[in-house]
Every structure is written in structure tokens, then in C-alpha cells.
Design a protein around this motif. Structure first.
Motif, PDB file in Angstrom:
ATOM      1  N   TYR A 113      18.624   3.987  43.550  1.00 41.37           N
ATOM      2  CA  TYR A 113      17.368   3.380  43.443  1.00 41.37           C
ATOM      3  C   TYR A 113      16.694   3.021  42.223  1.00 41.37           C
ATOM      4  CZ  TYR A 113      12.898   1.290  44.924  1.00 41.37           C
ATOM      5  OH  TYR A 113      11.684   0.638  45.001  1.00 41.37           O
ATOM      6  N   TYR A 115      -5.968   5.640  40.614  1.00 42.42           N
ATOM      7  CA  TYR A 115      -5.357   6.197  41.954  1.00 42.42           C
ATOM      8  C   TYR A 115      -3.971   5.777  42.083  1.00 42.42           C
ATOM      9  CZ  TYR A 115      -6.323   2.161  45.122  1.00 42.42           C
ATOM     10  OH  TYR A 115      -6.325   1.003  45.811  1.00 42.42           O
ATOM     11  N   LEU A 138      -1.319   8.425  43.501  1.00 45.70           N
ATOM     12  CA  LEU A 138      -0.447   8.680  44.509  1.00 45.70           C
ATOM     13  C   LEU A 138       1.147   8.589  44.176  1.00 45.70           C
ATOM     14  CD1 LEU A 138      -2.562   6.049  46.905  1.00 45.70           C
ATOM     15  CD2 LEU A 138      -2.432   8.382  47.051  1.00 45.70           C
ATOM     16  N   GLN A 139       1.289   7.837  42.976  1.00 39.17           N
ATOM     17  CA  GLN A 139       2.884   7.788  42.768  1.00 39.17           C
ATOM     18  C   GLN A 139       3.403   9.041  42.399  1.00 39.17           C
ATOM     19  OE1 GLN A 139       3.130   5.116  39.585  1.00 39.17           O
ATOM     20  NE2 GLN A 139       5.401   4.117  40.535  1.00 39.17           N
ATOM     21  N   ARG A 195       5.220  12.941  48.480  1.00 44.79           N
ATOM     22  CA  ARG A 195       4.954  12.130  49.681  1.00 44.79           C
ATOM     23  C   ARG A 195       5.604  12.809  50.848  1.00 44.79           C
ATOM     24  NH1 ARG A 195       4.893   6.107  48.168  1.00 44.79           N
ATOM     25  NH2 ARG A 195       3.227   6.122  46.322  1.00 44.79           N
ATOM     26  N   PRO A 235       4.259  11.574  59.012  1.00 43.76           N
ATOM     27  CA  PRO A 235       3.257  10.693  58.778  1.00 43.76           C
ATOM     28  C   PRO A 235       1.973  11.690  58.958  1.00 43.76           C
ATOM     29  CG  PRO A 235       4.707   9.775  60.391  1.00 43.76           C
ATOM     30  CD  PRO A 235       5.090  11.061  60.059  1.00 43.76           C
ATOM     31  N   MET A 268       1.630  13.203  55.523  1.00 40.90           N
ATOM     32  CA  MET A 268       1.120  12.372  54.526  1.00 40.90           C
ATOM     33  C   MET A 268      -0.271  11.953  54.703  1.00 40.90           C
ATOM     34  SD  MET A 268       2.256  10.564  52.079  1.00 40.90           S
ATOM     35  CE  MET A 268       0.944  10.147  50.870  1.00 40.90           C
ATOM     36  N   LYS A 269      -0.897  11.955  55.699  1.00 41.06           N
ATOM     37  CA  LYS A 269      -2.245  11.643  55.917  1.00 41.06           C
ATOM     38  C   LYS A 269      -3.050  13.024  55.420  1.00 41.06           C
ATOM     39  CE  LYS A 269      -5.265  10.120  59.788  1.00 41.06           C
ATOM     40  NZ  LYS A 269      -5.789  11.319  60.634  1.00 41.06           N
ATOM     41  N   MET A 286      -3.238  12.613  51.647  1.00 39.35           N
ATOM     42  CA  MET A 286      -4.162  11.565  51.294  1.00 39.35           C
ATOM     43  C   MET A 286      -5.570  12.003  51.383  1.00 39.35           C
ATOM     44  SD  MET A 286      -2.612   8.576  50.666  1.00 39.35           S
ATOM     45  CE  MET A 286      -2.529   7.011  51.612  1.00 39.35           C
ATOM     46  N   THR A 332       0.493   5.011  55.727  1.00 41.00           N
ATOM     47  CA  THR A 332      -0.531   5.799  55.933  1.00 41.00           C
ATOM     48  C   THR A 332      -1.532   5.172  54.820  1.00 41.00           C
ATOM     49  OG1 THR A 332       0.685   7.839  55.994  1.00 41.00           O
ATOM     50  CG2 THR A 332      -1.741   8.312  55.449  1.00 41.00           C
ATOM     51  N   VAL A 333      -2.909   5.063  55.693  1.00 44.88           N
ATOM     52  CA  VAL A 333      -3.544   4.155  54.423  1.00 44.88           C
ATOM     53  C   VAL A 333      -4.938   5.111  54.148  1.00 44.88           C
ATOM     54  CG1 VAL A 333      -3.369   2.083  55.869  1.00 44.88           C
ATOM     55  CG2 VAL A 333      -5.119   3.494  56.580  1.00 44.88           C
ATOM     56  N   ILE A 376      -8.303  -0.772  50.055  1.00 48.36           N
ATOM     57  CA  ILE A 376      -7.566   0.218  51.170  1.00 48.36           C
ATOM     58  C   ILE A 376      -6.025   0.213  50.328  1.00 48.36           C
ATOM     59  CG2 ILE A 376      -6.394   0.615  53.104  1.00 48.36           C
ATOM     60  CD1 ILE A 376      -8.702  -1.548  54.122  1.00 48.36           C
ATOM     61  N   ALA A 377      -5.809   1.530  50.159  1.00 48.91           N
ATOM     62  CA  ALA A 377      -4.414   1.944  49.554  1.00 48.91           C
ATOM     63  C   ALA A 377      -3.662   2.436  50.809  1.00 48.91           C
ATOM     64  CB  ALA A 377      -4.447   3.095  48.659  1.00 48.91           C
ATOM     65  N   VAL A 405       0.484   3.543  51.814  1.00 51.37           N
ATOM     66  CA  VAL A 405       1.481   4.472  51.468  1.00 51.37           C
ATOM     67  C   VAL A 405       2.673   4.410  52.403  1.00 51.37           C
ATOM     68  CG1 VAL A 405       2.477   6.415  50.442  1.00 51.37           C
ATOM     69  CG2 VAL A 405       0.299   5.523  49.608  1.00 51.37           C
ATOM     70  N   PHE A 457      10.485   3.809  48.099  1.00 51.14           N
ATOM     71  CA  PHE A 457       9.380   3.235  47.476  1.00 51.14           C
ATOM     72  C   PHE A 457       8.454   4.021  47.019  1.00 51.14           C
ATOM     73  CE2 PHE A 457       5.437   0.933  48.312  1.00 51.14           C
ATOM     74  CZ  PHE A 457       5.702  -0.176  47.385  1.00 51.14           C
ATOM     75  N   HIS A 458       8.441   4.225  45.482  1.00 52.90           N
ATOM     76  CA  HIS A 458       7.507   5.218  45.229  1.00 52.90           C
ATOM     77  C   HIS A 458       6.084   4.377  44.915  1.00 52.90           C
ATOM     78  CE1 HIS A 458      10.077   8.318  44.229  1.00 52.90           C
ATOM     79  NE2 HIS A 458      11.016   7.687  44.059  1.00 52.90           N
ATOM     80  N   GLY A 459       5.996   3.008  45.303  1.00 54.15           N
ATOM     81  CA  GLY A 459       4.621   2.688  44.738  1.00 54.15           C
ATOM     82  C   GLY A 459       3.661   2.587  46.044  1.00 54.15           C
ATOM     83  N   MET A 460       2.770   1.827  46.041  1.00 59.76           N
ATOM     84  CA  MET A 460       1.767   1.672  47.017  1.00 59.76           C
ATOM     85  C   MET A 460       1.320   0.444  47.245  1.00 59.76           C
ATOM     86  SD  MET A 460      -1.687   2.736  45.435  1.00 59.76           S
ATOM     87  CE  MET A 460      -2.353   1.427  46.414  1.00 59.76           C
ATOM     88  N   LYS A 480      -2.091  -2.133  47.392  1.00 55.72           N
ATOM     89  CA  LYS A 480      -3.268  -2.447  47.651  1.00 55.72           C
ATOM     90  C   LYS A 480      -3.982  -3.308  48.753  1.00 55.72           C
ATOM     91  CE  LYS A 480      -4.742  -1.193  42.854  1.00 55.72           C
ATOM     92  NZ  LYS A 480      -5.410  -1.568  41.650  1.00 55.72           N
TER      93      LYS A 480
END
Lengths: 246, 89
Positions: A59, A190, A194-195, A199, A203, A206-207, A210, B8-9, B16-17, B19, B28-31, B33
Motif C-alpha cells: 500500500y 488532530y 489520529l494518523q 488504530r 470498533p 477504536m471508539k 478516540m 468511528t466519529v 467531525i473527524a 476514522v 487507509f491511514h488518514g481520516m 473531516k
């Protein structure tokens, strides 16, 4: 192998197939038998790490490296520990943490920007600077603030110390010709946080991650720095980030 | 069409972010917006649907906006999701 380690104030039982993870964790072993949670590794976990590392290399356009099962097992163990520690208000962030005078500073950046180089500048030029972790520190959110915790998982260089230090600042590094640092708001940076945060695939986990990031943002200062590889870079970063606490 | 991953937000105040989560989402390492509209679109894309169905649902949800305005916002966001590989067409 069955053994117990102590990370971020939590006793974790590890039941591994190979010895490499035991050798890695030697500085963090704990004798008593009470465990807060345990991690069990199967061949399936090791296969998952192998497939994941290949998928991610493809990737990112990097060459595919085939790792030994014993090394892949160390990754599988840390992945499970990272998820288990969420219930202890602790999460894993990619970055390098240095402490000076009992305060920790976390530098984060995409691979290749020069976190390790900048960390070395601090260790060589700032009196009293010590490594906490060079690559994969744990951050623990407590009522009185955020703490950076040492772990044996510390990237290629393996720079780590078994300690827990209050985290004062997170600094996002980018390469520049000159050294410049500015304080920024969490809202401004942010996406990078996050990056660079681990992660979990689940779910719920992950929540929780966050939520912890959100709590962390209230008690840590944030900076963005352009820097070169001169010792001045470490001094400028240190002076700017520490002055708020004197 | 449907989202490829669960998201997940996190409420970031004025935005709002989001992921993606799941075994393959780490690629997908990004997020993302999100604003209020794109957050509503993301919610609608959790289940198999069509662009027309999403458009109609948004028109009902935002009576103060014209169908065209909503259509442009929807097209932009769907294109973004497709480019990032986050949407199964």
C-alpha cells in the motif's frame, strides 16, 4: 513462554510461542503472579502480522520484507497489549518521547522525517535529557494529566527506558532549512495525531481510543516545528516548549 | 453502493473527524473531516443504497437547501470517498 511484564502500571501476562518477545521484555519483567490481563499468541496471530506487513508495504509502495515468525510474534503481542491497555486509559502513539527534568516531550512525524535524529540532538545537547521511548510509547490519561510510559517496543534503534513521566507537549516535526516552532491548537493538528495513533481493528476499541485522545487534548500542549539537523533545533524546541512551565 | 468500512466519529467542535475501523481499514491511514451534511451522508451509506436514495433522504432532511445544492455536496463527497477507496460503488 509464560511470563509477566509491568507496563504503564499494569501487570500483563504473556504466553508466547517463541523466546524473542521474552528477551525484548527483559527490563520490564515482573515476578509476582497477579496479572491484570493476559495475552495469548497463536500461529494465526503470527500469520495475521505477516499478511498485514506485506499488505501495508504494498500500500505504501515500499519493498516487501519477510520477517521471522519470532519477530512477527513481538508485533502480535504488542498489538494485543495495546488493545488490552485501553481499559486502563492507556493508548499507543507512534512517536519519540524524551524527558528533561521530569517532563516528557513527544515528537511525532511520518516515517523518514527525522524523529530519531531530532531525538538524538536532545539526548546529546540538552543537559538531563533522557529517552523514554524512541518509537512506540504508551500514553496514559489520568485525572491529573497525561503520562508517557516506557515500553520495550521502541523501533529499529530500540531506545527505551522503563519509566513513567508526565507528558507536557506533543510536537509535530517537519523538515525545514531553518528551525521554527509555534504553538498550535489541537484542532489544527488532530489529523496528524489520529494518523500517528494506533488504530485497533475493533470498533469499540477504536471508539475508546478516540475518547482517550479527546481527554488527552485537554491537558497537553501542541506544537508544530520545522527543523534541520543542527543542535540548535533541539535548543529551540526545548526553550519554546519548557518556558510555559517555569 | 455502501461504505467499505465501519467508521468511528469524534466531535471536534466545528467539524467531525471520522476514522475507518476494521482489519483492512489500517491501510487507509488518514481520516475524513466531516461537516453536518457529509456526516449525514456517511450515516446513510452504512447500508446498501443508491445516490438517488441518498439524495432524496437529504432533500427531506434539509428543506431549506435546494435539491441542486444538496446534489452538488453529495457528488463532491461521494467522489472523495471513491477516490480514497472508502466506498464500494
Amino acid at each position: 513462554m509464560d511470563f509477566t511484564i509491568f507496563l504503564a502500571g499494569v501487570s500483563i501476562g504473556i504466553h508466547s510461542i517463541y523466546d524473542e518477545v521474552y528477551t525484548l521484555c527483559k527490563k520490564y519483567l515482573r515476578d509476582d503472579a497477579t496479572e491484570d490481563f493476559s495475552v495469548f499468541i497463536t500461529q494465526q496471530d503470527i500469520r495475521y502480522e505477516a499478511e498485514k506487513s506485506i499488505r501495508e508495504a504494498l500500500y505504501e509502495g515500499n519493498p516487501v520484507t519477510l520477517y521471522s515468525d519470532s519477530y512477527l510474534e513481538t508485533l502480535a503481542v504488542y498489538r494485543k497489549i495495546a488493545v488490552g491497555l485501553l481499559q486502563y486509559h492507556t493508548y499507543l502513539m507512534h512517536g519519540s518521547v524524551v524527558s528533561v527534568d521530569g517532563q516528557a516531550y513527544l515528537f511525532t512525524a511520518p516515517s523518514g522525517v527525522g524523529k530519531t535524529t531530532h531525538t538524538r540532538l536532545w539526548l546529546e545537547h540538552i543537559p538531563g535529557a533522557e529517552i523514554v521511548n524512541g518509537d512506540k510509547p504508551l500514553l496514559q490519561v489520568r485525572a491529573d494529566g497525561v503520562y508517557a510510559c516506557g515500553t520495550p517496543w521502541a523501533g529499529k534503534e530500540g531506545m527505551n527506558r522503563n519509566c513513567t513521566v508526565p507528558l507536557r507537549a506533543i510536537c509535530i516535526l517537519q523538515r525545514g532549512l531553518k528551525n521554527q516552532i509555534e504553538e498550535v491548537s489541537f484542532q489544527q493538528i488532530y489529523p496528524v495525531i489520529l494518523q500517528q495513533t494506533y488504530r485497533p481493528a475493533q470498533p469499540e476499541a477504536m471508539k475508546k481510543t478516540m475518547e482517550l485522545i479527546s481527554e488527552m487534548s485537554g491537558s497537553v500542549r501542541f506544537y508544530r516545528m520545522s527543523c534541520n539537523m543542527e543542535p540548535e533545533a533541539a535548543w529551540i524546541a526545548y526553550q519554546e516548549m519548557r518556558e510555559h512551565y517555569d | 453502493m455502501k461504505l467499505r468500512y465501519e467508521f468511528t466519529v469524534m466531535d471536534m467542535g466545528d467539524e467531525i473527524a471520522a476514522v475507518p475501523v476494521g482489519d483492512n481499514a489500517a491501510e487507509f491511514h488518514g481520516m475524513l473531516k466531516l461537516n453536518e451534511t457529509s456526516a449525514a451522508i456517511l450515516e446513510l451509506l452504512k447500508e446498501e443504497t443508491t445516490p438517488e436514495q441518498v439524495h432524496q433522504a437529504l432533500i427531506a432532511k434539509y428543506p431549506d437547501s435546494t435539491p441542486d445544492e444538496i446534489g452538488y455536496a453529495l457528488a463532491d463527497f461521494l467522489n472523495q470517498l471513491l477516490q480514497e477507496g472508502l466506498l464500494d460503488p
